[in-house]
Write an enzyme that holds these catalytic residues in place. Structure first.
Site, short mmCIF file in Angstrom:
data_model
loop_
_atom_site.label_atom_id
_atom_site.label_comp_id
_atom_site.label_asym_id
_atom_site.label_seq_id
_atom_site.Cartn_x
_atom_site.Cartn_y
_atom_site.Cartn_z
N LYS A 60 0.86 -1.19 0.00
CA LYS A 60 0.00 0.00 0.00
C LYS A 60 0.90 1.24 0.00
O LYS A 60 1.49 1.59 1.00
CB LYS A 60 -0.93 0.05 1.22
CG LYS A 60 -2.04 1.08 0.97
CD LYS A 60 -2.60 1.74 2.19
CE LYS A 60 -1.80 2.89 2.72
NZ LYS A 60 -1.72 4.08 1.85
N GLU B 278 9.60 1.12 10.58
CA GLU B 278 10.70 2.09 10.36
C GLU B 278 10.06 3.46 10.48
O GLU B 278 9.27 3.86 9.63
CB GLU B 278 11.29 1.92 8.95
CG GLU B 278 11.93 0.58 8.69
CD GLU B 278 13.28 0.43 9.36
OE1 GLU B 278 13.85 1.43 9.84
OE2 GLU B 278 13.76 -0.71 9.42
N CYS C 204 13.88 10.70 6.62
CA CYS C 204 13.75 10.30 8.03
C CYS C 204 15.07 10.45 8.77
O CYS C 204 15.09 10.74 9.96
CB CYS C 204 13.28 8.85 8.12
SG CYS C 204 14.31 7.74 7.14
N GLU D 69 9.94 16.10 14.91
CA GLU D 69 10.35 15.89 13.52
C GLU D 69 9.56 16.84 12.63
O GLU D 69 8.33 16.80 12.61
CB GLU D 69 10.07 14.44 13.11
CG GLU D 69 10.53 14.15 11.70
CD GLU D 69 10.22 12.72 11.26
OE1 GLU D 69 9.11 12.24 11.53
OE2 GLU D 69 11.09 12.09 10.64
P1 NAD Z 1 2.39 8.38 7.79
O1 NAD Z 1 2.60 7.58 9.00
O2 NAD Z 1 1.39 9.46 7.81
O3 NAD Z 1 1.96 7.43 6.57
C1 NAD Z 1 2.75 6.34 6.18
C2 NAD Z 1 1.85 5.33 5.50
O4 NAD Z 1 0.94 4.84 6.48
C3 NAD Z 1 1.02 5.86 4.36
O5 NAD Z 1 0.93 4.89 3.35
C4 NAD Z 1 -0.35 6.08 5.01
O6 NAD Z 1 -1.42 6.00 4.11
C5 NAD Z 1 -0.38 4.93 5.98
N1 NAD Z 1 -1.29 5.11 7.13
C6 NAD Z 1 -1.69 6.27 7.68
N2 NAD Z 1 -2.57 6.02 8.68
C7 NAD Z 1 -2.72 4.68 8.76
C8 NAD Z 1 -3.48 3.81 9.56
N3 NAD Z 1 -4.29 4.28 10.52
N4 NAD Z 1 -3.38 2.48 9.37
C9 NAD Z 1 -2.55 1.98 8.42
N5 NAD Z 1 -1.82 2.77 7.59
C10 NAD Z 1 -1.89 4.10 7.76
O7 NAD Z 1 3.82 8.92 7.36
P2 NAD Z 1 4.20 9.83 6.11
O8 NAD Z 1 3.80 11.23 6.40
O9 NAD Z 1 3.70 9.21 4.86
O10 NAD Z 1 5.78 9.68 6.08
C11 NAD Z 1 6.62 10.47 6.85
C12 NAD Z 1 7.15 9.69 8.03
O11 NAD Z 1 7.82 8.51 7.57
C13 NAD Z 1 8.18 10.47 8.80
O12 NAD Z 1 7.93 10.36 10.17
C14 NAD Z 1 9.49 9.79 8.43
O13 NAD Z 1 10.51 9.94 9.39
C15 NAD Z 1 9.05 8.39 8.27
N6 NAD Z 1 10.03 7.61 7.51
C16 NAD Z 1 10.83 6.72 8.16
C17 NAD Z 1 11.79 5.99 7.47
C18 NAD Z 1 12.70 5.01 8.15
O14 NAD Z 1 13.32 4.20 7.47
N7 NAD Z 1 12.81 5.03 9.47
C19 NAD Z 1 11.93 6.20 6.09
C20 NAD Z 1 11.10 7.12 5.46
C21 NAD Z 1 10.14 7.82 6.17
#
Ligand code: NAD
Length: 495
Positions: free
Chosen positions: A185, A261, A296, A395
């Site tokens: 997804k 992650e 991230c 962040e």
């Molecule tokens: P997010 O948590 O808002 O969304 C990530 C994914 O989760 C999306 O596909 C979203 O649709 C889905 N999602 C949202 N709510 C959900 C729910 N209730 N149930 C299941 N899935 C759900 O994050 P974002 O804004 O897309 O990404 C930014 C974040 O990702 C930052 O915090 C960044 O640090 C982190 N990130 C971490 C890494 C790592 O390797 N540690 C790498 C890249 C990004």
């Protein structure tokens, strides 16, 4: 800057990919896929929901149970994954353009970094999988104990929008290499390259049902995947807030394996005896501004020893104009658009809070290029940041650097560790003892010494504390997508 859709702009297919077919969402719902480059509508995308998740899980389960993929010799899975990687590279220009239009990053990086890293990841895990041996335990000679790895089954993968292809590849490559079926997804903010990758996977020879892609929103498509009773593993990259919910959903459903992650607020510590100040300045600046700060592991908290701070700032400010936001479709651009207006407004709110809480704005701080319809924020630097300020703790996920100064080594390590996150950290010093001592004391999954940009598929990537559970990349990642089985065989020796 060109702002409207050019005649050469490609058209996109926003339908889901289930069981080797492009299909609309079962409820027929769609959502608009908006380009952050200029605010234009790229296409409408299937808004998948629980019924689509059920269909994808059923297809993935059948594919797993009939062994069409996991039953192949590893050497054959290897060849197919390498072909998949080759197809990404062959379609690199198309994929890079799609990524740029969909999430705003400069096209030159989409091509050179995102496409190539995703392909390299698929190729690396493909190449690895016929070289991983199982084990025989050193038991008594009345028995033979085999320790074998088996694919877990149906793996749900949920990824964010900042590096859509790379984040997907880090999970689907080891999961597929190990023989699992996958349901990916992508983020609702950047769904297009994942859908195209699924088509290329099929072209490469990955059988139908083995890789499915469901675009849609988190609560509607992600959450049904995370709570599904027939999903065996959920691998998530995204925010810490949602990551915590993923573990709850896994625990409250079938105790599926859950890997996360999550976010970061990485400290980067520059001591006065830094061996190469210019390199430290360049790494600090490029580290926070690359990908518009939406990384991230961005070194967003910069600690500079007080005695070199003025010199450091002077050099850093000279680099900032090179990061002026511009059209990401222009091959010369290094700073593009933030992913959407929501993210842009979040970043602008943090900048406002930095000012309000007394940090000194040295550069940037404003939205720019609003006339394009896109979402651009200047590269921004705050000095005089104190550890209790919001911009030092949370962040931001945007091009905002917070600079703090220090005089005492023990205290800077304490401040660096005083975060809920523990993804990465940097240390710059000529003193070997200090480098090792501080690296050991930092609670982070990766510590960089005298550089901040080394990265390789061979090394694990992931965090301590609330930066997540588990590691992507390297052979360690295969552990996440395999069960370990012990098989005891009785040996009544006739001799
Ligand atoms: P997010 O948590 O808002 O969304 C990530 C994914 O989760 C999306 O596909 C979203 O649709 C889905 N999602 C949202 N709510 C959900 C729910 N209730 N149930 C299941 N899935 C759900 O994050 P974002 O804004 O897309 O990404 C930014 C974040 O990702 C930052 O915090 C960044 O640090 C982190 N990130 C971490 C890494 C790592 O390797 N540690 C790498 C890249 C990004």
């Amino acid at each position: 800057m060109e702002t409207t859709a050019s005649p050469s702009r490609p058209t996109f297919d926003g339908r889901a990919f289930i069981d080797g077919q492009r299909v609309g969402a079962r409820e027929g719902q769609l959502f608009d896929c908006i380009s952050p480059v200029d605010g234009s509508l790229l296409t409408q995308v299937a808004r998948c929901g629980p019924a689509d998740v059920d269909a994808a899980v059923a297809a993935a389960r059948v594919a797993f149970d009939d062994r069409r993929w996991r039953g192949m010799p590893p050497a054959k899975r290897k060849r197919i994954l390498i072909r998949f990687a080759d197809l990404l590279v062959e379609h690199g220009d198309e994929l890079a353009l799609t990524e740029t239009l969909d999430m705003g990053k400069p096209v030159k990086y989409a091509r050179a970094v995102d496409v190539n890293s995703a392909a390299n990841c698929l190729r690396w895990f493909g190449e690895a999988i016929d070289k991983v041996y199982d084990e025989i335990a050193p038991t008594a000679d009345t028995a033979l104990a085999l320790i074998t790895r088996e694919p877990i089954g149906v793996v749900g993968v949920i990824v964010p929008w900042n590096y859509p292809m790379i984040m997907a590849a880090w999970k689907i490559a080891p999961a597929l290499a190990a023989g699992n079926s996958v349901i990916l997804k992508p983020s609702e903010k950047s769904p297009l390259t994942a859908l195209r990758m699924a088509e290329l996977a099929l072209d490469a020879g990955i059988p139908p049902g083995v890789l499915n892609v469901l675009p849609g929103f988190g609560p509607e498509a992600g959450s049904p995947l995370a709570v599904h009773m027939d999903v065996d593993c959920i691998a998530f990259t995204g925010s810490t807030r949602v990551g915590k919910q993923i573990h709850v959903m896994a625990g409250q459903s079938n105790l599926k394996r859950a890997w996360t992650e999550l976010g970061g607020k990485s400290p980067n510590i520059v001591f006065a005896d830094c061996p190469n100040l210019n390199r430290a300045v360049e790494a600090a600046v490029s580290g926070i501004f690359f990908n518009q700060g939406q990384s991230c592991n961005a070194p967003s908290r910069l600690f500079v020893e007080a005695s070199i701070k003025d010199k450091f700032l002077e050099a850093a400010l000279k680099l900032v104009p090179a990061y002026a936001p511009a059209n990401p479709l222009d091959p010369g651009t290094v700073m593009g658009a933030l992913v959407d207006s929501v993210q842009m407004n979040t970043v602008l709110r943090y900048i406002k809070s930095g000012r309000a809480e007394g940090a000194r704005l040295l550069a940037g701080g404003e939205q720019v290029l609003a006339e394009t319809g896109g979402f651009y924020v200047q590269p921004t630097i705050f000095d005089g940041v104190q550890e209790e300020m919001t911009i030092a703790r949370e962040e931001i996920f945007g091009p905002v650097l917070s600079i703090l100064s220090f005089t005492d080594t023990a205290d800077v390590v304490r401040q660096a560790n005083a975060s809920i996150y523990g993804l990465q950290a940097g240390v710059w010093t000529s003193d070997l003892n200090k480098a090792h001592g501080v690296a050991r004391a930092l609670r982070a999954g990766t510590v960089h010494v005298n550089q901040y940009d080394e990265d390789d598929i061979t090394v694990p990537f992931g965090g301590y504390k609330q930066s997540g559970i588990g590691r992507d990349k390297s052979l360690h990642a295969i552990d996440k997508y395999t069960e370990t089985k012990t098989t005891w065989i009785r040996i009544d020796s006739p001799v």
